[in-house]
Design a protein around this motif. Structure first.
Motif, PDB file in Angstrom:
ATOM      1  N   GLY A  36      64.333  -9.844  30.060  1.00  0.00           N
ATOM      2  CA  GLY A  36      63.552 -10.475  30.950  1.00  0.00           C
ATOM      3  C   GLY A  36      62.422  -9.387  31.929  1.00  0.00           C
ATOM      4  O   GLY A  36      61.800  -9.956  33.024  1.00  0.00           O
ATOM      5  N   GLU A  37      62.972  -8.344  31.981  1.00  0.00           N
ATOM      6  CA  GLU A  37      62.934  -7.132  32.363  1.00  0.00           C
ATOM      7  C   GLU A  37      61.959  -6.305  31.701  1.00  0.00           C
ATOM      8  O   GLU A  37      61.108  -5.581  32.830  1.00  0.00           O
ATOM      9  N   CYS A  38      61.491  -6.301  30.943  1.00  0.00           N
ATOM     10  CA  CYS A  38      60.739  -5.883  30.544  1.00  0.00           C
ATOM     11  C   CYS A  38      58.969  -6.349  30.101  1.00  0.00           C
ATOM     12  O   CYS A  38      59.370  -7.941  29.051  1.00  0.00           O
ATOM     13  N   ARG A  39      58.485  -6.275  30.303  1.00  0.00           N
ATOM     14  CA  ARG A  39      56.999  -7.680  29.762  1.00  0.00           C
ATOM     15  C   ARG A  39      57.054  -7.178  28.017  1.00  0.00           C
ATOM     16  O   ARG A  39      55.905  -7.804  27.963  1.00  0.00           O
ATOM     17  N   GLU A  60      70.026  -5.665  28.045  1.00  0.00           N
ATOM     18  CA  GLU A  60      71.161  -5.627  29.081  1.00  0.00           C
ATOM     19  C   GLU A  60      70.676  -7.002  29.516  1.00  0.00           C
ATOM     20  O   GLU A  60      71.401  -8.226  29.771  1.00  0.00           O
ATOM     21  N   THR A  61      69.213  -7.025  30.731  1.00  0.00           N
ATOM     22  CA  THR A  61      68.954  -7.765  30.949  1.00  0.00           C
ATOM     23  C   THR A  61      67.580  -8.198  30.557  1.00  0.00           C
ATOM     24  O   THR A  61      66.954  -7.543  31.047  1.00  0.00           O
ATOM     25  N   GLU A  92      68.395  -0.612  28.650  1.00  0.00           N
ATOM     26  CA  GLU A  92      68.265  -1.405  29.700  1.00  0.00           C
ATOM     27  C   GLU A  92      67.766  -3.141  29.563  1.00  0.00           C
ATOM     28  O   GLU A  92      68.455  -3.935  29.812  1.00  0.00           O
ATOM     29  N   CYS A  93      66.509  -2.994  28.572  1.00  0.00           N
ATOM     30  CA  CYS A  93      65.685  -4.429  28.631  1.00  0.00           C
ATOM     31  C   CYS A  93      66.851  -4.769  26.915  1.00  0.00           C
ATOM     32  O   CYS A  93      66.732  -6.166  27.730  1.00  0.00           O
ATOM     33  N   GLN A 151      62.947  -4.386  19.154  1.00  0.00           N
ATOM     34  CA  GLN A 151      63.671  -5.171  19.840  1.00  0.00           C
ATOM     35  C   GLN A 151      65.316  -5.269  19.022  1.00  0.00           C
ATOM     36  O   GLN A 151      66.464  -5.273  19.716  1.00  0.00           O
ATOM     37  N   GLU A 158      59.579  -7.765  25.870  1.00  0.00           N
ATOM     38  CA  GLU A 158      60.329  -8.013  25.235  1.00  0.00           C
ATOM     39  C   GLU A 158      59.419  -8.655  24.341  1.00  0.00           C
ATOM     40  O   GLU A 158      60.214  -9.730  23.191  1.00  0.00           O
TER      41      GLU A 158
END
Length: 149
Positions: free
Chosen positions: A98-101, A95-96, A92-93, A109, A103
């Protein structure tokens, strides 16, 4: 386990039935349900999604039904998976953003980005027409996959 949903699996089954139809590819939901042995409510739901996502076109009337919006060799598995499942991403991180702290400092990654790219490329390389010819799928799977920049 990574897998597509039953809805996506059934959607591909329904679309291959349309491709293989002898009546110019226009079939009613009931006909598709009978041909595929899938429950009519599920068939109707999937057909509506595929029509909304412009994979299918629907025609009303006595000779109405559903047909492909474009030729089967122009519809890829990624089109079908995206239409029913949404974006294709293994994490998920990716595809979107900024959602994972984690990142900004994530050591894996780039690897996930590469894996996602390979999966999308593989799905782009198989058409709906290919899916109507299962005896050729081994040839498709053996094609070398190139990472694009």
């Amino acid at each position: 386990m990574l897998k597509v949903s039953k809805q996506t699996d059934y959607g591909i089954l329904l679309l291959t039935a349309i491709v293989n139809a002898d009546d110019e590819g226009t079939l009613s939901a009931r006909e598709l349900s009978e041909m595929t042995h899938l429950p009519l409510p599920m068939v109707g739901k999937i057909l509506k999604v595929l029509t909304r996502e412009e994979v299918l076109v629907s025609q009303r009337g006595a000779k109405g039904g559903y047909s492909l919006a474009r030729p089967a060799d122009e519809i890829t598995l990624i089109d079908l998976v995206r239409a029913i499942e949404g974006p294709v991403a293994i994490t998920e991180c990716i595809e979107t953003p900024g959602e994972c702290r984690h990142e900004n400092n994530c050591p894996v990654q780039v690897n996930w980005l590469n894996i996602n790219r390979l999966i999308r490329q593989a799905l782009k390389g198989i058409t709906l027409l290919d899916m109507t010819r299962p005896q050729q799928l081994h040839q498709i799977a053996d094609r070398p996959v190139q990472l694009s920049s």
